[in-house]
Structures are given as C-alpha cells and as structure tokens.
Design a protein around this motif. Structure first.
Motif, PDB file in Angstrom:
ATOM      1  N   VAL A   8       0.863  -1.179   0.000  1.00 20.41           N
ATOM      2  CA  VAL A   8       0.000   0.000   0.000  1.00 20.41           C
ATOM      3  C   VAL A   8       0.900   1.230   0.000  1.00 20.41           C
ATOM      4  O   VAL A   8       1.691   1.432   0.925  1.00 20.41           O
ATOM      5  N   ALA A   9       0.793   2.033  -1.049  1.00 22.26           N
ATOM      6  CA  ALA A   9       1.630   3.217  -1.194  1.00 22.26           C
ATOM      7  C   ALA A   9       0.765   4.471  -1.216  1.00 22.26           C
ATOM      8  O   ALA A   9      -0.230   4.532  -1.938  1.00 22.26           O
ATOM      9  N   VAL A  10       1.160   5.459  -0.429  1.00 23.51           N
ATOM     10  CA  VAL A  10       0.463   6.740  -0.376  1.00 23.51           C
ATOM     11  C   VAL A  10       1.364   7.790  -1.017  1.00 23.51           C
ATOM     12  O   VAL A  10       2.540   7.903  -0.667  1.00 23.51           O
ATOM     13  N   VAL A  11       0.802   8.559  -1.945  1.00 23.92           N
ATOM     14  CA  VAL A  11       1.556   9.615  -2.624  1.00 23.92           C
ATOM     15  C   VAL A  11       0.801  10.921  -2.473  1.00 23.92           C
ATOM     16  O   VAL A  11      -0.358  11.025  -2.894  1.00 23.92           O
ATOM     17  N   THR A  12       1.430  11.919  -1.871  1.00 27.28           N
ATOM     18  CA  THR A  12       0.799  13.230  -1.756  1.00 27.28           C
ATOM     19  C   THR A  12       1.175  14.096  -2.959  1.00 27.28           C
ATOM     20  O   THR A  12       2.150  13.820  -3.654  1.00 27.28           O
ATOM     21  N   GLY A  13       0.382  15.142  -3.198  1.00 29.29           N
ATOM     22  CA  GLY A  13       0.622  15.963  -4.378  1.00 29.29           C
ATOM     23  C   GLY A  13       0.490  15.159  -5.649  1.00 29.29           C
ATOM     24  O   GLY A  13       1.210  15.383  -6.623  1.00 29.29           O
ATOM     25  N   ALA A  14      -0.461  14.214  -5.658  1.00 25.76           N
ATOM     26  CA  ALA A  14      -0.522  13.212  -6.729  1.00 25.76           C
ATOM     27  C   ALA A  14      -1.423  13.590  -7.886  1.00 25.76           C
ATOM     28  O   ALA A  14      -1.573  12.810  -8.830  1.00 25.76           O
ATOM     29  N   ALA A  15      -2.018  14.773  -7.862  1.00 24.71           N
ATOM     30  CA  ALA A  15      -2.914  15.149  -8.952  1.00 24.71           C
ATOM     31  C   ALA A  15      -2.161  15.470 -10.232  1.00 24.71           C
ATOM     32  O   ALA A  15      -2.711  15.334 -11.333  1.00 24.71           O
ATOM     33  N   MET A  16      -0.904  15.909 -10.115  1.00 23.57           N
ATOM     34  CA  MET A  16      -0.143  16.270 -11.303  1.00 23.57           C
ATOM     35  C   MET A  16       1.346  16.206 -11.000  1.00 23.57           C
ATOM     36  O   MET A  16       1.760  15.944  -9.874  1.00 23.57           O
ATOM     37  N   GLY A  17       2.144  16.463 -12.031  1.00 20.02           N
ATOM     38  CA  GLY A  17       3.585  16.587 -11.862  1.00 20.02           C
ATOM     39  C   GLY A  17       4.281  15.329 -11.397  1.00 20.02           C
ATOM     40  O   GLY A  17       3.903  14.206 -11.742  1.00 20.02           O
ATOM     41  N   MET A  18       5.319  15.523 -10.587  1.00 14.25           N
ATOM     42  CA  MET A  18       6.142  14.402 -10.145  1.00 14.25           C
ATOM     43  C   MET A  18       5.384  13.455  -9.233  1.00 14.25           C
ATOM     44  O   MET A  18       5.610  12.239  -9.247  1.00 14.25           O
ATOM     45  N   GLY A  19       4.470  13.976  -8.433  1.00  5.38           N
ATOM     46  CA  GLY A  19       3.660  13.114  -7.586  1.00  5.38           C
ATOM     47  C   GLY A  19       2.773  12.206  -8.404  1.00  5.38           C
ATOM     48  O   GLY A  19       2.643  11.003  -8.112  1.00  5.38           O
ATOM     49  N   ASN A  20       2.166  12.754  -9.437  1.00  2.26           N
ATOM     50  CA  ASN A  20       1.310  11.952 -10.303  1.00  2.26           C
ATOM     51  C   ASN A  20       2.111  10.898 -11.046  1.00  2.26           C
ATOM     52  O   ASN A  20       1.695   9.736 -11.162  1.00  2.26           O
ATOM     53  N   ALA A  21       3.277  11.279 -11.562  1.00  2.00           N
ATOM     54  CA  ALA A  21       4.123  10.314 -12.271  1.00  2.00           C
ATOM     55  C   ALA A  21       4.551   9.187 -11.350  1.00  2.00           C
ATOM     56  O   ALA A  21       4.608   8.021 -11.754  1.00  2.00           O
ATOM     57  N   THR A 224      12.176  15.035 -16.711  1.00  2.00           N
ATOM     58  CA  THR A 224      10.747  14.722 -16.818  1.00  2.00           C
ATOM     59  C   THR A 224      10.226  14.194 -15.484  1.00  2.00           C
ATOM     60  O   THR A 224      10.994  13.630 -14.686  1.00  2.00           O
ATOM     61  N   PRO A 225       8.937  14.345 -15.223  1.00  2.00           N
ATOM     62  CA  PRO A 225       8.357  13.762 -14.016  1.00  2.00           C
ATOM     63  C   PRO A 225       8.589  12.257 -13.930  1.00  2.00           C
ATOM     64  O   PRO A 225       8.754  11.702 -12.837  1.00  2.00           O
ATOM     65  N   GLU A 226       8.603  11.598 -15.090  1.00  2.00           N
ATOM     66  CA  GLU A 226       8.811  10.149 -15.101  1.00  2.00           C
ATOM     67  C   GLU A 226      10.205   9.781 -14.615  1.00  2.00           C
ATOM     68  O   GLU A 226      10.398   8.751 -13.939  1.00  2.00           O
ATOM     69  N   GLU A 227      11.202  10.603 -14.946  1.00  2.00           N
ATOM     70  CA  GLU A 227      12.556  10.352 -14.461  1.00  2.00           C
ATOM     71  C   GLU A 227      12.620  10.532 -12.946  1.00  2.00           C
ATOM     72  O   GLU A 227      13.319   9.786 -12.246  1.00  2.00           O
ATOM     73  N   ALA A 228      11.885  11.490 -12.444  1.00  5.17           N
ATOM     74  CA  ALA A 228      11.807  11.672 -10.987  1.00  5.17           C
ATOM     75  C   ALA A 228      11.170  10.456 -10.338  1.00  5.17           C
ATOM     76  O   ALA A 228      11.633   9.959  -9.302  1.00  5.17           O
ATOM     77  N   ALA A 229      10.110   9.961 -10.946  1.00  4.86           N
ATOM     78  CA  ALA A 229       9.403   8.803 -10.393  1.00  4.86           C
ATOM     79  C   ALA A 229      10.309   7.581 -10.298  1.00  4.86           C
ATOM     80  O   ALA A 229      10.225   6.799  -9.339  1.00  4.86           O
TER      81      ALA A 229
END
Length: 264
Positions: A8-21, A224-229
């Motif tokens: 179970v993973a929780v990600v904040t700021g997940a609506a867009m950007g690096m959090g979403n990625a 890119t956000p994907e590289e951050a992810a």
C-alpha cells in the motif's frame, strides 16, 4: 521492473507533476496506490489509473490540517490495510519577489505545505510502519536551498532545506523500527507548475522560457516527471534496503559547474 505487489503506497501531491508520475509508476509496478491532493484533480487521476486496470484510489485532503490527514489515513488503513510506503511530493513555491519585499503570507504558505504537510503525513504513515516493523518514506526536497539558490528563493530554499534536516532526523528515530526515510532533490523538471511559471513570465511564448531553462542545464534539457518517479521508486523499494537518511540528486548536472561558461 521493481515489484510493489501487495504493498500500500500513499503519494501526496498526486494530482499532477512528479507526484502523479510516481503514483502511476507505483501502480504499474503492482502497488495499491492512494493518491492524495487538495485538488479535485486527484480523483480524476485515480480514475484514469483504475480505467487502465490498476489499483488506485483518490483522496482529497489538506495536508496542512492534521485532523484531515488523520481522517484520510484512517480510511486508507481501514479500506486497504497498513501503509507500506509514503511519498511526500506535495509542495508549493512562492517566488514572486525579492526577500525584503516578500509577503509574510507567502512564507507561511510554504511552511504550511512544505514542512507542516510533510510532518502531518509522515506521522500518520509511521503509525502503520512501526506496527509492521517495516516501511519506507521518500520526501521531496530540492537542489534549491540544499545545493544552490537564486534570487526570490529565500522562503522556498528555507523550507526545502528543512526537508533535508527532517529526513535525516526521522531516519535516525525510526531506523531501529525497520523504517527507511530518504529524499530526492530535483533540479529543473518540466512539471505543470514550471510550465505555469513560464506562461506567467512570457504569456506570448512560454516555450521560449522553457527552452532557455533547458539550455542552461549541462545535459541540455529539463528532466521529466517520469525520471523523478524512477528515482523515488528505487528508494522506496527493497532493492534500496540498506539506504536510509540519504538523498538522490537528479538535475542533469546543473549543480556541478564552477562557472556559467559553457565550452563548445
């Protein structure tokens, strides 16, 4: 590919950007992902993942409000089980003016989201992790404040430096509880927030601003956000099981040059 099946993973700021990625990547790697954001867009982001066949749930929450955070985490535990991973991606920047002209309200807003928000969500997630005697947290710091800084960044740099200190202190408090706490320090990443800033700077040609930013990076582009992810997922994973209290910098080498002069 990293495997987060059954986690179970929780990600904040997940609506867009690096959090979403990050949320998208963890879902693809098998996690049950709980996307948190103050924006209604978090529910849309979660539905998109569900429509793609992944386990994802959107929760609208104000991370600066401990009561609201506890409510959401109680719901997550009741609905999905104890939390295994937390990504503290929620953050804001107020870079509109020089330090001596900066409104105190701008500083307070950044403190509330970038520091207090991380404090609130980490406390809530750690209850699960301590109970399980295992877990991992990744906090979003920045190269700003920790390595470099520009004009207009005093408040933002202060809050992102605070994340650095909080990460290391949390690491030492919970390392014997089986919990790892690390951080990522992004450089210039092309996120919706950066694109919005570019549009405000040059409404007629925001791409010129973005191109100039990319050209200033030794690698010749923004990340890119994907590289951050990818960096976040590694630190969360069991493959990083002996890494805690540390940072990964991904900035295209932008913090390395001693001068601004580029060789041909």
């Amino acid at each position: 590919m990293l495997d987060f099946t059954g986690r179970v993973a929780v990600v904040t700021g997940a609506a867009m950007g690096m959090g979403n990625a990050t949320a998208r990547l963890l879902a693809k790697q098998g996690a049950t992902v709980c996307l948190l954001d103050i924006s209604d867009g978090v529910e849309v982001a979660a539905r998109e993942l569900v429509d793609s066949g992944y386990k994802a749930y959107g929760y609208k929450v104000n991370v600066t409000d401990q009561v609201d955070v506890d409510r959401v985490f109680d719901n997550i535990v009741a609905e999905h089980g104890l939390v295994d991973h937390l990504v503290n991606s929620a953050g804001i920047a107020r870079l509109s003016s020089m330090f001596d002209e900066q409104a105190d309200a701008n500083l307070q807003a950044m403190i509330d989201v970038n520091i207090i928000g991380l404090w609130n969500t980490s406390k809530a997630a750690l209850r699960s992790m301590v109970e399980k005697k295992k877990g991992s947290i990744v906090n979003f710091s920045s190269v700003t404040g920790t390595f470099v800084a520009d004009a207009h960044e005093v408040g933002y740099a202060a809050t992102k430096s605070a994340v650095w200190g909080m990460t290391k202190a949390m690491c030492m408090e919970f390392v014997t509880e089986g919990v790892r706490v690390n951080m990522v320090c992004p450089g210039m990443i092309r996120t919706p927030m950066v694109e919005k800033s570019a549009a405000e700077m040059m409404p007629d040609n925001p791409e010129a601003v973005l191109s100039a930013i990319g050209a200033s990076v030794p690698m010749g582009r923004m990340g890119t956000p994907e590289e951050a992810a990818n960096a976040v997922a590694f630190l969360l994973s069991d493959e990083a099981s002996y890494i805690t209290g540390r940072e990964i910098v991904f900035d295209g080498a932008s913090t390395l040059p001693e001068t601004n002069v580029k060789s041909d």
